[in-house]
Design a protein around this motif. Structure first.
Motif, PDB file in Angstrom:
ATOM      1  N   VAL A 177       0.842  -1.205   0.000  1.00  0.00           N
ATOM      2  CA  VAL A 177       0.000   0.000   0.000  1.00  0.00           C
ATOM      3  C   VAL A 177       0.872   1.248   0.000  1.00  0.00           C
ATOM      4  O   VAL A 177       0.658   2.183  -0.784  1.00  0.00           O
ATOM      5  CB  VAL A 177      -0.954   0.004   1.218  1.00  0.00           C
ATOM      6  N   SER A 191      -1.431   4.311  -2.730  1.00  0.00           N
ATOM      7  CA  SER A 191      -2.867   4.363  -2.417  1.00  0.00           C
ATOM      8  C   SER A 191      -3.408   2.945  -2.297  1.00  0.00           C
ATOM      9  O   SER A 191      -2.790   1.982  -2.760  1.00  0.00           O
ATOM     10  CB  SER A 191      -3.638   5.114  -3.502  1.00  0.00           C
ATOM     11  N   PHE A 192      -4.600   2.859  -1.673  1.00  0.00           N
ATOM     12  CA  PHE A 192      -5.240   1.545  -1.561  1.00  0.00           C
ATOM     13  C   PHE A 192      -5.649   1.033  -2.944  1.00  0.00           C
ATOM     14  O   PHE A 192      -5.556  -0.154  -3.233  1.00  0.00           O
ATOM     15  CB  PHE A 192      -6.476   1.638  -0.659  1.00  0.00           C
ATOM     16  N   ARG A 214     -10.166  -2.442  -3.539  1.00  0.00           N
ATOM     17  CA  ARG A 214      -9.695  -1.390  -2.638  1.00  0.00           C
ATOM     18  C   ARG A 214     -10.217  -1.641  -1.224  1.00  0.00           C
ATOM     19  O   ARG A 214      -9.475  -1.506  -0.243  1.00  0.00           O
ATOM     20  CB  ARG A 214     -10.161  -0.028  -3.150  1.00  0.00           C
ATOM     21  N   SER A 215     -11.496  -1.987  -1.120  1.00  0.00           N
ATOM     22  CA  SER A 215     -12.084  -2.175   0.206  1.00  0.00           C
ATOM     23  C   SER A 215     -11.434  -3.354   0.938  1.00  0.00           C
ATOM     24  O   SER A 215     -11.234  -3.287   2.161  1.00  0.00           O
ATOM     25  CB  SER A 215     -13.587  -2.402   0.074  1.00  0.00           C
ATOM     26  N   SER A 267      -7.975  -2.232   2.207  1.00  0.00           N
ATOM     27  CA  SER A 267      -8.144  -1.343   3.357  1.00  0.00           C
ATOM     28  C   SER A 267      -8.522  -2.145   4.602  1.00  0.00           C
ATOM     29  O   SER A 267      -8.014  -1.897   5.710  1.00  0.00           O
ATOM     30  CB  SER A 267      -9.226  -0.306   3.058  1.00  0.00           C
ATOM     31  N   GLU A 268      -9.388  -3.129   4.412  1.00  0.00           N
ATOM     32  CA  GLU A 268      -9.805  -3.977   5.525  1.00  0.00           C
ATOM     33  C   GLU A 268      -8.623  -4.760   6.095  1.00  0.00           C
ATOM     34  O   GLU A 268      -8.490  -4.915   7.316  1.00  0.00           O
ATOM     35  CB  GLU A 268     -10.890  -4.939   5.036  1.00  0.00           C
ATOM     36  N   VAL A 314      -5.390  -3.926   6.026  1.00  0.00           N
ATOM     37  CA  VAL A 314      -4.511  -3.034   6.770  1.00  0.00           C
ATOM     38  C   VAL A 314      -5.122  -2.726   8.140  1.00  0.00           C
ATOM     39  O   VAL A 314      -4.410  -2.695   9.157  1.00  0.00           O
ATOM     40  CB  VAL A 314      -4.239  -1.736   5.985  1.00  0.00           C
ATOM     41  N   SER A 315      -6.423  -2.527   8.190  1.00  0.00           N
ATOM     42  CA  SER A 315      -7.102  -2.294   9.476  1.00  0.00           C
ATOM     43  C   SER A 315      -6.967  -3.511  10.386  1.00  0.00           C
ATOM     44  O   SER A 315      -6.792  -3.376  11.604  1.00  0.00           O
ATOM     45  CB  SER A 315      -8.586  -1.988   9.242  1.00  0.00           C
ATOM     46  N   ARG A 336      -5.597   8.253   7.377  1.00  0.00           N
ATOM     47  CA  ARG A 336      -6.258   8.196   6.086  1.00  0.00           C
ATOM     48  C   ARG A 336      -7.019   9.490   5.814  1.00  0.00           C
ATOM     49  O   ARG A 336      -7.638  10.058   6.708  1.00  0.00           O
ATOM     50  CB  ARG A 336      -7.225   7.010   6.041  1.00  0.00           C
ATOM     51  N   LEU A 395      -2.451   9.171   2.022  1.00  0.00           N
ATOM     52  CA  LEU A 395      -2.153   8.333   3.178  1.00  0.00           C
ATOM     53  C   LEU A 395      -0.914   8.880   3.839  1.00  0.00           C
ATOM     54  O   LEU A 395       0.049   9.245   3.165  1.00  0.00           O
ATOM     55  CB  LEU A 395      -1.884   6.884   2.732  1.00  0.00           C
TER      56      LEU A 395
END
Length: 299
Positions: free
Chosen positions: A18, A23-24, A35-36, A39-40, A42-43, A56, A61
């Motif tokens: 990333v 970017s995601f 992308r989602s 992002s999930e 990384v969370s 974010r 970022l």
């Protein structure tokens, strides 16, 4: 306490991708994901480490201080993977290969080929284990074995190297004393030497063409070493069944004479044996291919 598992390594690699992608969305394209989903993941890493790695916004970022520190370690994963790939795809086979066989095969067939193998594969080192009893390849972590006889273990792969029949031999010294035998009775009257693995209670099963013949010598000695048995026959201690390929030099030198040429054993198979067809290391595959190509036992 932070729990790190194998999945954490994957998440760390995604985190580094990333940042390197900017970017995601760009990371998702590189990772063939969405992308989602990226992002999930990384969370999820942040939750596992209990720390925020990224600030974010809709446009950019920004790494946190903790994220900067973690990124340094995460980027090492890519280098580790590249090093692993380089090790496994090295164009020149390298490493140690363990090969086991009995004494006569080691001395007469493998020893003459060692120099050629070393010249072809200078980065391969052999561990030779010489034993007249078959060893457990899996338990003792042995890569390869050369074995004579039928392989009953279905967990092993067996590649046929050679087929041959036992024949009868004696030394000129013994024949000078007893004469050349012409009948089974005359053979049985001579002293015999028997290999424990092939003799049954002092009897030797052979075939005259395709008819079975049981020879029961009046006297015999036995041992469990094919190599020692050959030397005992050369020394004039008795008659024995030997594999012609293993005594080529002794026959040429006139140290051994073939008896009753119509008598022979059933065909015997020489095999190159190893534990699995799957994921055979490059170094082991190189030795397998070399041994299969050398026609080791051709008379």
């Amino acid at each position: 306490m932070i729990t790190i598992n194998h999945n954490s390594l994957k998440l760390l690699a995604i985190f580094a991708t990333v940042i390197d992608s900017g970017s995601f969305a760009a990371a998702a394209r590189r990772l063939h994901s969405s992308r989602s989903r990226v992002s999930e993941q990384v969370s999820q890493l942040e939750s596992q480490l209990n720390v925020r790695l990224l600030q974010r916004s809709t446009r950019q970022l920004k790494l946190t201080q903790e994220g900067e520190k973690i990124l340094q370690h995460a980027r090492q994963l890519d280098g580790i993977l590249q090093n692993i790939e380089a090790e496994l795809t090295d164009t020149e086979p390298s490493g140690r290969v363990t090969l086991t066989m009995n004494h006569d095969i080691a001395h007469k067939f493998i020893l003459p080929k060692l120099d050629k193998l070393a010249q072809r594969y200078p980065k391969i080192s052999l561990d030779l284990i010489v034993d007249d009893n078959p060893l457990d390849l899996i338990e003792q972590q042995i890569d390869l074995a050369i074995r004579i006889g039928f392989i009953r273990d279905e967990s092993l792969v067996a590649r046929i190297l050679h087929q041959e029949r036992f024949a009868l031999f004696a030394s000129p010294t013994l024949l000078a004393q007893y004469g050349m035998p012409n009948t089974v009775a005359e053979l049985e009257a001579m002293p015999w030497l028997m290999l424990k693995q092939t003799a049954e209670q002092g009897a030797q099963m052979l075939f005259d063409n395709e008819e079975p013949v049981v020879i029961q010598p009046l006297q015999h000695q036995s041992c469990n070493s094919p190599y020692l048995l050959q030397q005992m026959v050369v020394s004039g201690l008795g008659v024995a069944t030997l594999l012609p390929s293993t005594v080529q030099q002794e026959i040429s030198d006139g140290k051994l004479v073939t008896l009753c040429e119509s008598l022979h054993s059933e065909p015997l198979v020489f095999s190159l044996v190893y534990p699995s067809r799957r994921q055979v290391p490059q170094r082991t595959r190189a030795v397998i291919d070399f041994l299969l190509s050398e026609s080791l036992f051709e008379v």
